[in-house]
Every structure is written in C-alpha cells, then in structure tokens.
Enzyme design. Structure first.
Site, PDB file in Angstrom:
ATOM      1  N   HIS A 291      30.987  20.298  91.218  1.00 33.53           N
ATOM      2  CA  HIS A 291      30.023  21.409  90.876  1.00 33.53           C
ATOM      3  C   HIS A 291      30.412  21.373  89.271  1.00 33.53           C
ATOM      4  O   HIS A 291      31.035  20.491  88.599  1.00 33.53           O
ATOM      5  CB  HIS A 291      30.571  22.690  91.400  1.00 33.53           C
ATOM      6  CG  HIS A 291      31.972  22.982  91.495  1.00 33.53           C
ATOM      7  ND1 HIS A 291      32.682  23.132  90.358  1.00 33.53           N
ATOM      8  CD2 HIS A 291      32.633  23.118  92.461  1.00 33.53           C
ATOM      9  CE1 HIS A 291      33.972  23.636  90.849  1.00 33.53           C
ATOM     10  NE2 HIS A 291      34.182  23.274  92.249  1.00 33.53           N
TER      11      HIS A 291
ATOM     12  N   HIS B 148      33.756  20.507  88.068  1.00 34.55           N
ATOM     13  CA  HIS B 148      34.081  19.068  88.077  1.00 34.55           C
ATOM     14  C   HIS B 148      33.596  18.630  86.650  1.00 34.55           C
ATOM     15  O   HIS B 148      34.432  17.633  85.954  1.00 34.55           O
ATOM     16  CB  HIS B 148      33.949  18.596  89.131  1.00 34.55           C
ATOM     17  CG  HIS B 148      34.615  18.941  90.330  1.00 34.55           C
ATOM     18  ND1 HIS B 148      33.932  19.663  91.227  1.00 34.55           N
ATOM     19  CD2 HIS B 148      35.947  18.873  90.886  1.00 34.55           C
ATOM     20  CE1 HIS B 148      34.752  20.055  92.401  1.00 34.55           C
ATOM     21  NE2 HIS B 148      35.862  19.448  91.975  1.00 34.55           N
TER      22      HIS B 148
END
Ligand code: PAF
Length: 279
Positions: free
Chosen positions: A32, A35
C-alpha cells in the site's frame, strides 16, 4: 525492469552482480502507500533497491491470521514496476528455511517480553529469523522499515548492532489516510464504518501527547481518552508512554528523553497498532 528472484540459490548466484551499495525493503506483500513511501525513500537513497515479498509463517502465532493475511501479488508487482524497483525476492518458506541459514541467538531484551512480544509470543523470534536470513543472503547496506512497527524497528536496531554493524537502519515516518488512520495491510479487513472509528486511535494519541506536553501525568491523560476508544468500540490491548529504545514505561513526559506513545487494540476483530514519537 523488475527482476524476480525466487530462490536462495538465485540470490546467491547473482548477489555479486548487484554491487556494494544495495538498499533493501522487506515486506509481506499486500503493498500500500506506506510501502510505496518506504520504497521511494530506499530508491532515493540508492536506485539499486531490492524488495522482498514473503509472508513469514514463523512470525504468526495465530494460524487464522496467517491464512487470512491479504495477498495481492499481481498488484504488488505492478506497484514495484511503477516505483522503479529493480529487484524482488520472493522465496517460498520451504526454500528460505529448508536446509536453513543458522541464525545466532540475538539478545533483544527487554523487547522480547513486552508489548508486541507479550501479546504475540514468538513473534519477534520469527521476525529475527527471517530478517537475519534475508540480511545474510542479500547483504544490503541500507535497510528501510516503517515507524508504524516501532517495536520491530527497535528489534532490528539490536539485530543490526549485534550481527550487521555495517548496515544502516532507516526508520520512515508512518503514512496515514487523510483521517489519520495508519496505513496497514490489515485495514482492508475493516468495514467503512470501522475505518472511520479506527481514525480515533491517532486522534487520541495526539490528544494524550498534547496533555502530556502540558504537564499532565500519563494515567490522567490516558483516563481522559478511554471514553473515546469505548465509543468507537475499540478494545485497547495496551496504550503506554514509553522511553526509547528499550520501551520501558514512563509516567511523565520528559523532554530530554526520547519518548513515544504506543498503542495496540482490536476493532471488528482486526488488530491495529500505532504510535507517535514525542518530540
Ligand atoms: O513488517 C513486516 O512486514 C514484517 O515483519 C517483515 C519486516 C517484512 C518481516 O517479515
């Protein structure tokens, strides 16, 4: 172009071609924006960045949590491509741990038995095992972790100090939804209403932080916030003021000490953690 390594042998065979300067971002996939931000920091530091996607069975005490851990591999690979990440390591547990890399005993006291260590027995043993194995195989010199898992960051600091002293740890700020909810792969298990309620966590942590800064003691500040958690149906597992790096509990804000508020709780059966570092 993204090159994917699927086995330890492949990494061992190609590692020397990747040069001396390698950034590494370990993940369990279901990538997501949190990250993406870790990957962007790593890439900014070093365009030769490796990411791993590996849902590490050793760090899940609860089989159901492991089985229901979100998996979005195609989207993950797309995201890595868009971020310009060059290398992905994606081993199977059998490959990574079969005829395994022996990891030495790493002393993470007192972190082993408190907060996440206490709530999730064995969790940090699993995290240490996988990270030791990755660091040993991949030999990065810069590694990137999210502040959201603050205790994990403190554990990694100890691992690096004891086993990989040449490696530099980068702790990247937590990425949040507009509401303040910390990004997490587990958020996908919350209902829309749950996501609204979960935003209370960050709000309350900031409110407690503000009260501490105004001289209130922690217990009083915590008691004031309890009602908000209850009205959002969030069951608190722990919420404490702690000193870093050993996470011993504190009763007051001490400006000269690095302190944080750490939280874990359950909403709609989903375990959520968050923290704020007080400066
Ligand atoms: O934070 C995580 O996603 C995991 O604990 C990590 C660092 C990838 C190790 O499995």
């Amino acid at each position: 172009m993204l090159t994917i390594f699927q086995t330890r042998e492949e990494i061992q065979a190609y590692r020397h071609q990747l040069g001396d300067d390698l950034a590494f971002v370990p993940t369990m996939g279901a990538l997501h924006r949190g990250h993406s931000s870790l990957l962007a920091s790593a890439m900014e530091h070093n365009p030769i960045t490796m990411c791993s996607i590996f849902v590490n069975p050793l760090q899940f005490g609860n089989v159901n949590d492991l089985d229901t851990y979100p998996k979005t591999l195609e989207a993950d690979i797309d995201l890595l491509g868009k971020e310009g990440v060059r290398f992905l390591f994606m081993p199977t547990p059998e490959d990574l741990y079969g005829a395994g890399v022996d990891s030495p005993k790493i002393d993470i006291a007192p972190l082993h038995d408190i907060y996440e260590g206490k709530m999730r027995p064995g969790h940090f043993d699993g995290v240490l095992k996988v990270l030791y194995t990755f660091f040993h195989l991949i030999q990065p010199n810069h590694v990137f972790f999210g502040q959201k898992d603050l205790q994990q960051c403190m554990v990694v600091e100890k691992l690096i100090a004891q086993c990989f002293p040449m490696m530099e740890l980068h702790i990247c700020e937590t990425v949040r939804e507009e509401s303040g909810l910390a990004m997490s792969s587990r958020n996908t298990r919350l209902s829309e209403e749950g996501k609204i309620h979960a935003a209370q966590i960050f709000k309350s942590l900031n409110e407690i932080g503000g009260n501490l800064d105004n001289g209130m003691d922690f217990n009083e500040a915590f008691n004031l916030s309890k009602e908000h958690f209850a009205s959002c149906r969030i069951e608190i597992e722990y919420l404490d003021l702690i000193n870093l790096p050993n996470m011993d509990a504190a009763s007051h804000r001490k400006k000269e000490t690095r302190q944080a508020l750490v939280f874990a709780g359950v909403l709609e059966g989903v375990r959520l953690i968050d923290n704020v570092i007080l400066d």
